[in-house]
Design an enzyme around this catalytic site. Structure first.
Site, PDB file in Angstrom:
ATOM      1  NE  ARG A   1      -4.042  -1.676  -0.428  1.00 42.49           N
ATOM      2  CZ  ARG A   1      -4.036  -2.818  -1.086  1.00 42.49           C
ATOM      3  NH1 ARG A   1      -2.942  -3.215  -1.714  1.00 42.49           N
ATOM      4  NH2 ARG A   1      -5.109  -3.572  -1.161  1.00 42.49           N
TER       5      ARG A   1
ATOM      6  CG  ASP B   1      -5.733  -2.380   2.345  1.00 44.32           C
ATOM      7  OD1 ASP B   1      -4.622  -2.575   2.885  1.00 44.32           O
ATOM      8  OD2 ASP B   1      -6.393  -3.271   1.795  1.00 44.32           O
TER       9      ASP B   1
ATOM     10  CB  SER C   1     -12.827  -9.196  -0.424  1.00 44.82           C
ATOM     11  OG  SER C   1     -11.853  -8.185  -0.362  1.00 44.82           O
TER      12      SER C   1
HETATM   13  N1  ARG Z   1      -5.838  -8.170   6.455  1.00 43.47           N
HETATM   14  C1  ARG Z   1      -4.730  -7.846   5.600  1.00 43.47           C
HETATM   15  C2  ARG Z   1      -4.202  -6.488   5.918  1.00 43.47           C
HETATM   16  O1  ARG Z   1      -4.853  -5.708   6.543  1.00 43.47           O
HETATM   17  C3  ARG Z   1      -5.098  -8.016   4.140  1.00 43.47           C
HETATM   18  C4  ARG Z   1      -6.043  -6.996   3.628  1.00 43.47           C
HETATM   19  C5  ARG Z   1      -6.442  -7.292   2.240  1.00 43.47           C
HETATM   20  N2  ARG Z   1      -6.943  -6.122   1.590  1.00 43.47           N
HETATM   21  C6  ARG Z   1      -7.974  -6.109   0.744  1.00 43.47           C
HETATM   22  N3  ARG Z   1      -8.285  -4.975   0.225  1.00 43.47           N
HETATM   23  N4  ARG Z   1      -8.659  -7.172   0.444  1.00 43.47           N
HETATM   24  O2  ARG Z   1      -3.100  -6.185   5.550  1.00 43.47           O
END
Ligand code: ARG
Length: 423
Positions: A115, A144, A196
């Site tokens: 990210r 995110d 997702s």
């Molecule tokens: N739980 C993980 C994190 O917070 C993965 C997140 C996945 N992101 C997504 N947009 N599906 O880093």
């Protein structure tokens, strides 16, 4: 403004965009349903131009030309597809390997590491393309949004952000209706919502559907990357990973560029069913959420790296570093990639890793990863000193009782005191 009930909302923080000041938006575009709807929605609701940016961090099986065509068809004034795999591997994954970076019970942070780079590229392209605002498709419940907005606010205080998913209050069905209404192609829209997914070179996550039911064991269709261990080959494979200064440089003696090496390791790990993690996670935003991770490359490389690091470190270094590793992982998980403490920690990681060179043999078999061989010119190991069979040498066994007497002194005194006091 569109006649659609879903309106652009006024900002609550200094870095969020005021709808009246949005003219040209850089949208982080994946080609999926959310960001495709967003591409249209921003043009309508903000009466703004949209520039799309799609970042290749090594998502397996992605067709970037299809994404670019879709963005153009939906009215993007510019589309950029950036292959950032090299930069991701060099600037983000190498430090993560040196920090043995995992969060919680085995999440190697692939999303959290991606990210800040995606957001940094968004800033670079927004500036080049004269955008005033950056838009992303993150929800208001996840990590995110924190990682992306913290990065943008840190690197480009002049830019504003918008996060339509947080405000537009469309569920999946409304999004599909909106898409149909606006000529946005939807694949399989009538079926159940898909998982997702987020993925890159370093791993893949799945969320949603049955995963949200903690009592439900994984359904097989979630494993799109890693072979299910029970279907993996009956023959074990031993893979030798070579490191120089904490950086992986070879597989089975063959020198490879970093991206190739990681892709190759992932492929081998996938074949043997390694790197499946069923994870309950404490998010930054307070929620506990379950994720299914497939991290074949990380399962191999991190296991090998940690082993080699411990071989070349002293007992004191080896006891100290995990606490720093954990801090590093938490800063990155928490979206604070640009925090100076992370750079400070990197200096320590680099100092320790200067000696992390050598080879580790990893045995892969039906989902398991086990270290079986080690070698390093820097190993703090002397076979003759450690030998069970050899009696003498440099290690004086006659000196041991004196050591034991002094080593145990305080503990013996404290124990006797408690006995005398009748405890
Ligand atoms: N739980 C993980 C994190 O917070 C993965 C997140 C996945 N992101 C997504 N947009 N599906 O880093």
């Amino acid at each position: 403004m569109s006649e659609h009930p879903l309106q652009a909302t006024p900002p609550t923080t200094s870095y969020e965009a005021d709808p009246s000041q949005v003219d040209r938006v850089l949208l982080l575009y994946s080609g999926g349903l959310d960001t495709s709807v967003m591409l249209k929605w921003i043009q309508d609701s903000y009466e703004a131009e949209v520039v799309c940016l799609t970042v290749n961090l090594g998502q397996p099986g992605e067709d970037y030309s299809v994404i670019e065509e879709k963005a153009k068809a939906l009215g993007a004034v510019e589309c950029h597809v950036v292959d950032a795999r090299e930069r991701f591997a060099e600037d983000f994954l190498v430090p993560a390997i040196r920090a043995n970076a995992v969060y919680g019970n085995g999440y190697p942070l692939f999303t959290a590491l991606g990210r800040p780079l995606i957001a940094q590229l968004a800033v670079e392209y927004a500036r080049k393309s004269n955008c005033d605002t950056i838009a992303h498709g993150c929800t208001g419940k996840g990590n995110d949004q924190v990682r992306i907005e913290a990065t943008v606010a840190t690197l480009a205080p002049e830019l504003r952000t918008i996060a339509p998913v947080r405000s537009w209050q469309m569920g999946r069905d409304e999004e599909i209706a909106y898409a149909r209404e606006h000529g946005i192609p939807v694949k399989g829209g009538t079926e159940a919502a898909p998982y997702s997914i987020d993925d890159n070179l370093w791993g893949r996550s799945s969320e949603g559907r049955w995963i949200e039911d903690l009592g439900q064991a994984p359904e097989d269709d979630v494993f799109q990357l890693v072979t299910r261990p029970e279907l993996a080959p009956d023959e074990a494979q031993v893979l030798t990973v070579g490191f120089e200064a904490g950086r992986p440089v070879s597989l089975d003696g063959e020198r490879l560029g970093l991206v190739d090496l990681l892709e190759r390791a992932a492929e081998i790990g996938c074949r043997h069913g390694v790197g499946i993690v069923d994870h309950i996670e404490d998010r930054i935003v307070g929620l506990k959420v379950r994720d299914i991770y497939e991290v074949p490359a990380a399962a191999i490389i991190l296991t090998a790296h940690e082993e080699l690091e411990r071989l070349v470190g002293t007992i004191h270094q080896n006891q100290f570093k995990p606490a720093l590793d954990q801090k590093w992982g938490y800063l990155v998980y928490g979206g604070l990639w640009w925090e100076p403490l992370r750079t400070d920690l990197d200096a320590y990681m680099a100092a320790v890793n200067a000696r992390v060179s050598g080879e580790i043999g990893i045995r892969l078999y039906k989902g398991s990863v086990r270290v079986v061989t080690r070698s390093s010119p820097n190993a703090v190991y002397d076979a003759s000193l450690a030998s069970f069979a050899e009696s003498g040498g440099l290690f004086s066994q006659q000196a041991s009782p004196g050591f034991i007497e002094i080593w145990s002194l305080q503990s013996r005194m404290a124990h006797r005191l408690r006995e005398e006091q009748g405890e």
